[in-house]
Design an enzyme around this catalytic site. Structure first.
Site, PDB file in Angstrom:
ATOM      1  N   ARG A  54       9.086 -26.995 -34.736  1.00 47.41           N
ATOM      2  CA  ARG A  54       8.745 -27.660 -36.008  1.00 47.41           C
ATOM      3  C   ARG A  54       9.347 -29.067 -36.135  1.00 47.41           C
ATOM      4  O   ARG A  54       9.771 -29.485 -37.217  1.00 47.41           O
ATOM      5  CB  ARG A  54       9.170 -26.815 -37.208  1.00 47.41           C
ATOM      6  N   SER A  61       5.367 -20.754 -44.006  1.00 44.03           N
ATOM      7  CA  SER A  61       6.823 -20.528 -43.992  1.00 44.03           C
ATOM      8  C   SER A  61       7.538 -21.665 -44.704  1.00 44.03           C
ATOM      9  O   SER A  61       7.321 -22.829 -44.381  1.00 44.03           O
ATOM     10  CB  SER A  61       7.336 -20.463 -42.552  1.00 44.03           C
ATOM     11  N   GLU A  80      11.153 -25.861 -43.735  1.00 43.49           N
ATOM     12  CA  GLU A  80      10.074 -26.249 -42.820  1.00 43.49           C
ATOM     13  C   GLU A  80       9.044 -27.067 -43.615  1.00 43.49           C
ATOM     14  O   GLU A  80       8.466 -28.020 -43.119  1.00 43.49           O
ATOM     15  CB  GLU A  80       9.411 -24.990 -42.242  1.00 43.49           C
TER      16      GLU A  80
HETATM   17  C1  LIG Z   1      -0.936 -19.596 -45.189  1.00 39.76           C
HETATM   18  C2  LIG Z   1      -0.262 -20.545 -44.244  1.00 39.76           C
HETATM   19  C3  LIG Z   1       0.135 -20.112 -42.991  1.00 39.76           C
HETATM   20  C4  LIG Z   1       0.752 -20.991 -42.105  1.00 39.76           C
HETATM   21  N1  LIG Z   1       1.130 -20.533 -40.871  1.00 39.76           N
HETATM   22  C5  LIG Z   1       1.692 -21.396 -39.995  1.00 39.76           C
HETATM   23  C6  LIG Z   1       2.076 -20.945 -38.681  1.00 39.76           C
HETATM   24  O1  LIG Z   1       1.895 -19.790 -38.313  1.00 39.76           O
HETATM   25  N2  LIG Z   1       2.650 -21.838 -37.851  1.00 39.76           N
HETATM   26  C7  LIG Z   1       2.869 -23.126 -38.200  1.00 39.76           C
HETATM   27  O2  LIG Z   1       3.373 -23.916 -37.382  1.00 39.76           O
HETATM   28  N3  LIG Z   1       2.529 -23.573 -39.428  1.00 39.76           N
HETATM   29  C8  LIG Z   1       1.948 -22.749 -40.321  1.00 39.76           C
HETATM   30  N4  LIG Z   1       1.605 -23.195 -41.570  1.00 39.76           N
HETATM   31  C9  LIG Z   1       1.944 -24.575 -41.958  1.00 39.76           C
HETATM   32  C10 LIG Z   1       0.891 -25.639 -41.638  1.00 39.76           C
HETATM   33  O3  LIG Z   1      -0.410 -25.095 -41.502  1.00 39.76           O
HETATM   34  C11 LIG Z   1       1.264 -26.402 -40.387  1.00 39.76           C
HETATM   35  O4  LIG Z   1       2.527 -27.015 -40.521  1.00 39.76           O
HETATM   36  C12 LIG Z   1       0.238 -27.495 -40.068  1.00 39.76           C
HETATM   37  O5  LIG Z   1       0.554 -28.040 -38.826  1.00 39.76           O
HETATM   38  C13 LIG Z   1       0.201 -28.610 -41.117  1.00 39.76           C
HETATM   39  O6  LIG Z   1      -0.981 -29.366 -40.897  1.00 39.76           O
HETATM   40  P1  LIG Z   1      -1.701 -30.116 -42.099  1.00 39.76           P
HETATM   41  O7  LIG Z   1      -2.918 -30.774 -41.575  1.00 39.76           O
HETATM   42  O8  LIG Z   1      -1.902 -29.211 -43.247  1.00 39.76           O
HETATM   43  O9  LIG Z   1      -0.612 -31.208 -42.451  1.00 39.76           O
HETATM   44  P2  LIG Z   1      -0.191 -31.728 -43.909  1.00 39.76           P
HETATM   45  O10 LIG Z   1       0.468 -30.625 -44.646  1.00 39.76           O
HETATM   46  O11 LIG Z   1      -1.328 -32.428 -44.549  1.00 39.76           O
HETATM   47  O12 LIG Z   1       0.911 -32.782 -43.496  1.00 39.76           O
HETATM   48  C14 LIG Z   1       2.132 -32.373 -42.898  1.00 39.76           C
HETATM   49  C15 LIG Z   1       2.743 -33.571 -42.187  1.00 39.76           C
HETATM   50  O13 LIG Z   1       1.904 -33.910 -41.090  1.00 39.76           O
HETATM   51  C16 LIG Z   1       1.620 -35.301 -41.142  1.00 39.76           C
HETATM   52  N5  LIG Z   1       0.281 -35.554 -40.593  1.00 39.76           N
HETATM   53  C17 LIG Z   1      -0.873 -34.915 -40.930  1.00 39.76           C
HETATM   54  N6  LIG Z   1      -1.902 -35.440 -40.222  1.00 39.76           N
HETATM   55  C18 LIG Z   1      -1.378 -36.418 -39.438  1.00 39.76           C
HETATM   56  C19 LIG Z   1      -1.931 -37.335 -38.488  1.00 39.76           C
HETATM   57  N7  LIG Z   1      -3.234 -37.369 -38.197  1.00 39.76           N
HETATM   58  N8  LIG Z   1      -1.094 -38.188 -37.861  1.00 39.76           N
HETATM   59  C20 LIG Z   1       0.233 -38.179 -38.138  1.00 39.76           C
HETATM   60  N9  LIG Z   1       0.803 -37.351 -39.029  1.00 39.76           N
HETATM   61  C21 LIG Z   1       0.005 -36.482 -39.670  1.00 39.76           C
HETATM   62  C22 LIG Z   1       1.674 -35.658 -42.619  1.00 39.76           C
HETATM   63  O14 LIG Z   1       1.929 -37.048 -42.808  1.00 39.76           O
HETATM   64  C23 LIG Z   1       2.828 -34.811 -43.094  1.00 39.76           C
HETATM   65  O15 LIG Z   1       4.042 -35.475 -42.892  1.00 39.76           O
HETATM   66  C24 LIG Z   1       0.978 -22.341 -42.488  1.00 39.76           C
HETATM   67  C25 LIG Z   1       0.566 -22.782 -43.749  1.00 39.76           C
HETATM   68  C26 LIG Z   1      -0.055 -21.893 -44.628  1.00 39.76           C
HETATM   69  C27 LIG Z   1      -0.501 -22.407 -45.968  1.00 39.76           C
END
Ligand SMILES: Cc1cc2nc3c(=O)[nH]c(=O)nc-3n(C[C@H](O)[C@H](O)[C@H](O)COP(=O)(O)OP(=O)(O)OC[C@H]3O[C@@H](n4cnc5c(N)ncnc54)[C@H](O)[C@@H]3O)c2cc1C
Length: 305
Positions: A174, A227, A297
């Protein structure tokens, strides 16, 4: 000195399709938080890069947004520009798949299975985008994106277009150079992963099994951010929260899921401050009971002060 000068505001207001005071809560899985001062949704890499370069030159703060599944947005919203990346192209070439940053990981997992590729089934558990996954080395069921990553195309405002090898991204549990290192503020444009040839139908069966397992053990259908805490080495944050007797604890409309201790659920109308208080309570209570300091996280963004 403030970045909010007349010429900077004129530049922001002149960006095509920009919106002011745009609600963000509905663009996060938590359903919490105030508005973006300025908001853009963009898919074309060159156009995004030009805006980021402009923001950098003008010292305008910006936040990149993917699917909003790992964010706690402050109740007072986000200063400056929020740029949501919605690029969704993908290309399968043998065992390699190149995916644009805005493509959902779950969708990419299905694309890989349709192409009879194995080794990405775990991504069915990650509701975020490819960009968000690279940003912090998303993973589940013991697998992480860094294990299949070949290269990442990106853009560093002030530094131009880049192609990063995984080793340059300092990916770890992470974390990455994008989240905590020298690449903070950089854009992920696309990621190329390498998988293995295999039976796509089997991959789909595995994904269906993993999904139903998850539905039983985590409050997936609620408003949450996945998480809340990272697992400390050799332990699980959910177990520590449960052992501290905090399952079901609440602040306003934010409650620690009775199903899984590492999930905070917005029952409807929770504020970012409610969630923050709950997070602080968990950290303090788990530390008191076990001596372990949990690290969030979820990323807290916006105007907290
Ligand atoms: C129900 C649920 C289950 C989940 N299970 C998991 C799991 O099993 N494992 C896990 O790792 N995570 C999990 N997550 C968390 C989440 O899905 C991950 O962390 C995911 O990688 C976040 O991606 P996002 O597009 O939603 O990013 P966002 O939440 O929109 O952004 C998070 C960060 O990423 C940055 N970011 C987004 N896009 C870009 C880009 N193109 N370039 C640079 N930076 C960028 C943003 O600036 C921000 O700082 C879960 C979330 C939920 C709601």
């Amino acid at each position: 000195m403030t970045w909010r000068t007349r010429s900077n505001l004129a530049w922001l207001r002149g960006l095509p399709a920009v919106r002011e005071d745009e609600p963000l809560a509905s663009r996060t899985s938590f359903g919490i938080g105030g508005p973006a001062e300025f908001f853009l949704e963009m898919s074309r890499a060159e156009a995004i890069e030009k805006v980021l370069e402009g923001a950098k030159e003008r010292d305008v703060p910006y936040l990149l947004l993917g699917a909003g599944t790992n964010l706690l947005v402050a109740d007072r919203g986000v200063e400056g520009l929020v740029l949501r990346v919605v690029s969704r192209e993908h290309e399968v070439d043998g065992t390699r798949v190149k995916a644009a940053a805005g493509l959902k990981m779950m969708r990419l997992a299905r694309i890989a299975a349709d192409a009879n590729l194995r080794g990405f089934e775990w991504a069915i558990g990650v509701p975020g985008t490819v960009g968000g996954a690279v940003y912090q080395d998303a993973g589940c069921w013991g697998k992480e994106i860094r294990e299949v990553l070949v290269e990442v195309e990106g853009y560093l405002p002030g530094g131009g277009k880049k192609t990063w090898k995984p080793s340059e991204l300092q990916l770890g549990y992470r974390t990455s150079a994008l989240r905590e290192g020298p690449l903070r503020g950089a854009l992920v444009v696309s990621a190329t992963i390498r998988l293995e040839r295999g039976d796509g139908e089997l991959a789909k069966e595995v994904m269906a099994r993993l999904t139903s397992e998850r539905n039983e053990t985590q409050p997936i259908k609620t408003k949450n951010c996945g998480s809340v805490f990272k697992n400390p080495p050799g332990d699980s944050a959910g177990r520590l929260v449960q052992a501290a007797g905090l399952k079901g604890a609440r602040e306003g409309k934010a409650v620690i899921s009775p199903l899984h201790g590492n999930f905070i659920v917005n029952e409807g109308g929770a504020t970012a401050v409610d969630v923050r208080h709950l997070i602080d309570r968990v950290i303090a209570e788990v530390k008191r009971r076990s001596g372990i300091v949990l690290e969030p996280e979820v990323e807290m963004v916006g105007r907290w002060k």
